[in-house]
Design a protein around this motif. Structure first.
Motif, short mmCIF file in Angstrom:
data_model
loop_
_atom_site.label_atom_id
_atom_site.label_comp_id
_atom_site.label_asym_id
_atom_site.label_seq_id
_atom_site.Cartn_x
_atom_site.Cartn_y
_atom_site.Cartn_z
N ILE A 159 35.64 39.77 -86.23
CA ILE A 159 35.58 38.42 -85.65
C ILE A 159 34.48 37.65 -86.35
CG2 ILE A 159 35.03 37.10 -83.57
CD1 ILE A 159 36.25 39.33 -81.94
N LEU A 165 33.59 32.99 -83.83
CA LEU A 165 34.55 32.70 -82.77
C LEU A 165 33.93 31.75 -81.74
CD1 LEU A 165 37.35 33.34 -81.53
CD2 LEU A 165 36.22 35.16 -80.23
N HIS A 177 43.98 36.78 -76.65
CA HIS A 177 44.75 35.55 -76.53
C HIS A 177 45.25 35.31 -75.11
CE1 HIS A 177 45.32 33.89 -80.70
NE2 HIS A 177 44.76 35.06 -80.97
N PRO A 202 41.57 30.66 -78.56
CA PRO A 202 40.27 30.33 -79.15
C PRO A 202 40.22 28.86 -79.58
CG PRO A 202 41.61 31.59 -80.71
CD PRO A 202 42.35 31.59 -79.40
N SER A 226 38.04 27.86 -82.11
CA SER A 226 37.98 28.00 -83.56
C SER A 226 37.44 29.39 -83.89
CB SER A 226 37.09 26.92 -84.19
OG SER A 226 35.74 27.07 -83.75
N GLY A 227 37.44 29.72 -85.17
CA GLY A 227 36.96 31.03 -85.61
C GLY A 227 38.08 31.87 -86.17
N LYS A 228 37.69 33.01 -86.73
CA LYS A 228 38.65 33.90 -87.37
C LYS A 228 38.63 35.27 -86.70
CE LYS A 228 40.00 35.74 -91.91
NZ LYS A 228 39.67 35.79 -93.36
N MET A 229 39.83 35.80 -86.42
CA MET A 229 39.96 37.14 -85.85
C MET A 229 40.99 37.91 -86.66
SD MET A 229 39.86 36.61 -81.71
CE MET A 229 41.25 35.46 -81.63
N ASP A 249 45.58 38.67 -89.55
CA ASP A 249 44.88 37.52 -88.98
C ASP A 249 45.60 37.08 -87.71
OD1 ASP A 249 43.64 35.12 -88.36
OD2 ASP A 249 43.41 34.52 -90.45
N SER A 303 44.12 34.82 -85.53
CA SER A 303 43.38 33.65 -85.05
C SER A 303 44.31 32.61 -84.43
CB SER A 303 42.59 33.02 -86.19
OG SER A 303 41.79 33.98 -86.86
N LYS A 304 45.41 32.30 -85.13
CA LYS A 304 46.31 31.26 -84.65
C LYS A 304 47.74 31.77 -84.57
CE LYS A 304 43.45 27.57 -86.60
NZ LYS A 304 43.39 26.42 -87.53
#
Length: 322
Positions: free
Chosen positions: A8, A11, A57, A61, A63-66, A72, A74-75
């Motif tokens: 992460i 985040l 989820h 989130p 923003s940020g990267k997971m 990935d 994140s989105k």
């Protein structure tokens, strides 16, 4: 890294409230390796549970990267995340409110298997798997048709553990899974989680406010305060060299078994700073006994002061003679 399961970076999870923007999780970075336990500790309201729900989820989130198991997330859209859901599960804090009062023990445990159509209508195989899970977590077969209100807290939490295990996950987020239980039952659940980890190789993110519990089960510890990570280190290192004033206060609050042994407690005074539109300053400064004017000018960043030991405090070197 080959052993890295979750990474992460920066985040953030913000909520819009009437008075502004609430910074529940604010620029958090962490890593979790396969088969290890990361303890996340802090006071109620510091963002620990929101962090866990954001990773899964259950809340999106800001923003940020997971990156989970090389992918990935994140989105990621809900359909794709549904396919990933078996790999990452959660054990909730309150075993009674997290269970369906109208479903029996066997139905509760079978539910995730049915949702993901694991046995494709093979009822015999499903029942066998449910029986195996009950045996794994120490629930007697005679309890299969009982309901949550008929059981004590320890047995209810074992149902939660069995549900989390049902889909053979690679990671389980444990959101204060023993805080609602008495001390004896706490020990049973903690030992069960450790035994299952050794047997099945899962990774845990263990969320709690109790450092004595997290010391027992964790390989690494991250300390949160008002949405931010302020200290993180391997468990033994953190307890041997505690450098952030807030972490020191948490450690001083751990009860001592012996009434003969005296312990100096670090009592924190003052009100918590508001997580709504927080100023660019150390969020602990208003309660820190060592705060100076410097602490109110700019947010301190995590700095590595020893191998894998990071601290966010502007006066940490001065206060600890580093």
């Amino acid at each position: 890294m080959a052993d890295e399961l979750l990474q992460i970076e920066h985040l953030k999870k913000y909520f819009m409230v009437p008075d502004g923007m609430l910074h529940a999780v604010d620029d958090v970075s962490l890593t979790l390796d396969k088969g290890e336990t990361l303890g996340v500790v802090g006071e109620s309201g510091c963002g620990k549970s929101t962090l866990g729900k954001t990773i899964l989820h259950l809340t999106s989130p800001t923003s940020g990267k997971m990156v989970f198991d090389g992918e990935d997330i994140s989105k990621i859209d809900q359909k794709k995340f549904f396919e990933l859901r078996p790999k990452m599960q959660m054990i909730f804090q309150d075993p009674l409110s997290s269970l369906n009062p109208r479903m029996s023990v066997s139905q509760q445990i079978a539910e995730p298997l049915l949702i993901h159509n694991v046995y494709k209508g093979d009822k015999e195989a499903l029942n066998k798997r449910v029986a195996e899970l009950m045996d794994t977590v120490g629930l007697a077969s005679r309890l299969a048709e009982t309901y949550p209100h008929e059981l004590d807290g320890g047995r209810r939490q074992r149902i939660g553990v069995a549900r989390a295990l049902a889909l053979n996950p690679k990671m389980i987020i444990c959101d204060e899974p023993v805080s609602a239980l008495d001390v004896l039952i706490q020990a049973q659940i903690l030992n069960l989680l450790q035994d299952l980890q050794k047997e099945l190789g899962m990774a845990y993110i263990f969320i709690t406010h109790d450092l004595s519990v997290v010391r027992h089960i964790s390989d690494h510890i991250s300390v949160m305060y008002l949405g931010q990570m302020i200290e993180k280190a391997p468990t033994d290192e953190l307890f041997e060299h505690t450098w952030h004033p807030y972490t020191k206060a948490l450690l001083s609050a751990i009860p001592i078994p012996s009434i003969k042994e005296k312990k100096q407690r670090m009592l924190l005074k003052g009100e918590l700073a508001s997580p709504i539109n927080p100023p660019d300053a150390c969020r602990f400064a208003v309660r820190c006994p060592y705060a100076t004017e410097e602490c109110f000018n700019g947010t301190p960043q995590l700095e590595e002061l020893a191998p894998n030991h990071f601290v966010a405090c502007k006066r940490v070197k001065e206060l600890n003679n580093l």
